[in-house]
Design a protein around this motif. Sequence first.
Motif, PDB file in Angstrom:
ATOM      1  N   HIS A  98       1.060  -1.185   0.165  1.00  0.00           N
ATOM      2  CA  HIS A  98      -0.217  -0.068  -0.192  1.00  0.00           C
ATOM      3  C   HIS A  98       1.058   1.215   0.010  1.00  0.00           C
ATOM      4  O   HIS A  98       0.627   2.209  -0.919  1.00  0.00           O
ATOM      5  N   LEU A  99       2.260   1.406   0.759  1.00  0.00           N
ATOM      6  CA  LEU A  99       2.931   2.536   1.118  1.00  0.00           C
ATOM      7  C   LEU A  99       3.406   2.719  -1.164  1.00  0.00           C
ATOM      8  O   LEU A  99       3.522   3.578  -0.434  1.00  0.00           O
ATOM      9  N   LEU A 100       3.406   1.525  -1.277  1.00  0.00           N
ATOM     10  CA  LEU A 100       4.714   1.908  -2.240  1.00  0.00           C
ATOM     11  C   LEU A 100       3.499   2.044  -3.417  1.00  0.00           C
ATOM     12  O   LEU A 100       4.124   2.809  -4.839  1.00  0.00           O
ATOM     13  N   GLN A 101       2.599   1.307  -3.421  1.00  0.00           N
ATOM     14  CA  GLN A 101       1.412   1.454  -4.985  1.00  0.00           C
ATOM     15  C   GLN A 101       0.922   3.212  -4.411  1.00  0.00           C
ATOM     16  O   GLN A 101       0.063   3.904  -5.169  1.00  0.00           O
ATOM     17  N   ALA A 102       0.081   3.433  -3.538  1.00  0.00           N
ATOM     18  CA  ALA A 102      -0.902   4.442  -3.343  1.00  0.00           C
ATOM     19  C   ALA A 102      -0.666   5.500  -2.280  1.00  0.00           C
ATOM     20  O   ALA A 102      -1.045   6.559  -1.803  1.00  0.00           O
ATOM     21  N   GLU A 103       0.914   5.689  -1.649  1.00  0.00           N
ATOM     22  CA  GLU A 103       1.265   6.606  -0.539  1.00  0.00           C
ATOM     23  C   GLU A 103       2.032   7.449  -1.256  1.00  0.00           C
ATOM     24  O   GLU A 103       2.812   6.700  -1.654  1.00  0.00           O
ATOM     25  N   ASP A 104       2.127   8.776  -0.657  1.00  0.00           N
ATOM     26  CA  ASP A 104       2.906   9.137  -1.071  1.00  0.00           C
ATOM     27  C   ASP A 104       4.553   9.328  -0.214  1.00  0.00           C
ATOM     28  O   ASP A 104       5.405   9.588  -0.758  1.00  0.00           O
ATOM     29  N   GLY A 105       4.617   9.307   0.924  1.00  0.00           N
ATOM     30  CA  GLY A 105       5.692   8.715   1.506  1.00  0.00           C
ATOM     31  C   GLY A 105       5.705  10.068   2.380  1.00  0.00           C
ATOM     32  O   GLY A 105       5.710  11.042   1.956  1.00  0.00           O
ATOM     33  N   PRO A 106       6.761   9.641   3.672  1.00  0.00           N
ATOM     34  CA  PRO A 106       7.434  11.267   4.420  1.00  0.00           C
ATOM     35  C   PRO A 106       8.060  11.408   3.098  1.00  0.00           C
ATOM     36  O   PRO A 106       8.825  11.495   2.311  1.00  0.00           O
ATOM     37  N   PHE A 107       7.978  13.561   3.183  1.00  0.00           N
ATOM     38  CA  PHE A 107       8.961  13.958   2.360  1.00  0.00           C
ATOM     39  C   PHE A 107       8.458  13.444   0.778  1.00  0.00           C
ATOM     40  O   PHE A 107       9.623  13.772   0.490  1.00  0.00           O
ATOM     41  N   ASP A 108       7.851  13.051   0.146  1.00  0.00           N
ATOM     42  CA  ASP A 108       7.583  12.092  -0.658  1.00  0.00           C
ATOM     43  C   ASP A 108       8.533  11.651  -1.607  1.00  0.00           C
ATOM     44  O   ASP A 108       8.615  11.745  -2.699  1.00  0.00           O
ATOM     45  N   ILE A 109       8.713  10.804  -0.632  1.00  0.00           N
ATOM     46  CA  ILE A 109       9.749  10.312  -1.782  1.00  0.00           C
ATOM     47  C   ILE A 109       9.379   9.109  -2.436  1.00  0.00           C
ATOM     48  O   ILE A 109      10.021   8.673  -3.404  1.00  0.00           O
ATOM     49  N   ILE A 110       8.481   8.099  -1.485  1.00  0.00           N
ATOM     50  CA  ILE A 110       7.747   7.417  -2.752  1.00  0.00           C
ATOM     51  C   ILE A 110       7.268   8.175  -4.179  1.00  0.00           C
ATOM     52  O   ILE A 110       7.480   7.859  -4.982  1.00  0.00           O
ATOM     53  N   PHE A 111       6.251   8.864  -3.191  1.00  0.00           N
ATOM     54  CA  PHE A 111       6.320  10.325  -4.848  1.00  0.00           C
ATOM     55  C   PHE A 111       7.242  10.175  -6.081  1.00  0.00           C
ATOM     56  O   PHE A 111       7.664  10.034  -7.205  1.00  0.00           O
ATOM     57  N   TRP A 112       8.483  10.448  -5.373  1.00  0.00           N
ATOM     58  CA  TRP A 112       9.898  10.319  -6.118  1.00  0.00           C
ATOM     59  C   TRP A 112      10.013   9.736  -7.038  1.00  0.00           C
ATOM     60  O   TRP A 112      10.506   9.002  -8.146  1.00  0.00           O
ATOM     61  N   LEU A 113      10.442   8.256  -6.187  1.00  0.00           N
ATOM     62  CA  LEU A 113      10.126   7.025  -6.311  1.00  0.00           C
ATOM     63  C   LEU A 113       9.135   5.953  -7.359  1.00  0.00           C
ATOM     64  O   LEU A 113      10.017   5.527  -8.397  1.00  0.00           O
ATOM     65  N   ARG A 114       8.181   6.984  -7.721  1.00  0.00           N
ATOM     66  CA  ARG A 114       7.486   6.410  -8.613  1.00  0.00           C
ATOM     67  C   ARG A 114       7.405   7.220  -9.663  1.00  0.00           C
ATOM     68  O   ARG A 114       7.428   6.773 -10.938  1.00  0.00           O
ATOM     69  N   LYS A 115       7.657   7.903  -9.358  1.00  0.00           N
ATOM     70  CA  LYS A 115       8.097   9.115 -10.373  1.00  0.00           C
ATOM     71  C   LYS A 115       9.439   8.340 -11.627  1.00  0.00           C
ATOM     72  O   LYS A 115       9.756   9.123 -12.756  1.00  0.00           O
ATOM     73  N   LYS A 116      10.350   8.759 -10.621  1.00  0.00           N
ATOM     74  CA  LYS A 116      10.971   7.784 -11.175  1.00  0.00           C
ATOM     75  C   LYS A 116      11.457   6.603 -12.034  1.00  0.00           C
ATOM     76  O   LYS A 116      12.241   6.111 -12.891  1.00  0.00           O
ATOM     77  N   ALA A 117      10.210   5.841 -11.462  1.00  0.00           N
ATOM     78  CA  ALA A 117      10.197   4.675 -12.072  1.00  0.00           C
ATOM     79  C   ALA A 117       9.584   5.221 -13.554  1.00  0.00           C
ATOM     80  O   ALA A 117       9.902   4.167 -14.593  1.00  0.00           O
ATOM     81  N   GLY A 118       9.584   5.964 -13.662  1.00  0.00           N
ATOM     82  CA  GLY A 118       8.397   6.033 -15.370  1.00  0.00           C
ATOM     83  C   GLY A 118       7.789   5.214 -15.544  1.00  0.00           C
ATOM     84  O   GLY A 118       6.867   4.849 -14.051  1.00  0.00           O
ATOM     85  N   ALA A 119       7.740   4.748 -17.326  1.00  0.00           N
ATOM     86  CA  ALA A 119       6.101   4.037 -17.771  1.00  0.00           C
ATOM     87  C   ALA A 119       6.745   2.776 -18.224  1.00  0.00           C
ATOM     88  O   ALA A 119       6.127   2.371 -18.866  1.00  0.00           O
ATOM     89  N   GLY A 120       7.546   1.905 -17.675  1.00  0.00           N
ATOM     90  CA  GLY A 120       8.466   0.558 -17.388  1.00  0.00           C
ATOM     91  C   GLY A 120       7.718  -0.103 -17.278  1.00  0.00           C
ATOM     92  O   GLY A 120       7.135   0.687 -16.530  1.00  0.00           O
ATOM     93  N   PHE A 121       8.475  -1.221 -16.433  1.00  0.00           N
ATOM     94  CA  PHE A 121       8.358  -1.694 -15.770  1.00  0.00           C
ATOM     95  C   PHE A 121       8.259  -2.184 -14.584  1.00  0.00           C
ATOM     96  O   PHE A 121       6.897  -2.133 -14.255  1.00  0.00           O
ATOM     97  N   PHE A 122       9.056  -1.041 -13.896  1.00  0.00           N
ATOM     98  CA  PHE A 122       8.917  -0.720 -12.621  1.00  0.00           C
ATOM     99  C   PHE A 122       8.049   0.645 -12.504  1.00  0.00           C
ATOM    100  O   PHE A 122       7.158   0.079 -10.989  1.00  0.00           O
TER     101      PHE A 122
END
Length: 96
Positions: free
Chosen positions: A18-42
Amino acid sequence: MHIYLFILCILATWRITHLLQAEDGPFDIIFWLRKKAGAGFFGNLLDCFYCLSIWIALPFAAWLGISWEERLLLWPALSGAAILLEKLTSKENTSS
């Protein structure tokens, strides 16, 4: 296997997924991670709770299981339980 360890693994699988898929996390770290993952497999993996829960459940199943057979059964069981928890706690309740 102790039932409380099984329940802890279910909860941890759900929480991390849930944290990795639906939340931004503290300091938007997870949001940044999802943004860096882009539109590829990850990136696609991080967008799908079902897909992601399978991979999050894998290390928990490997740790919790005693035999290979038990690990192979625990892997989808933990993922399935996390999916059920997500459906139960989701704000998008489709029941009438």
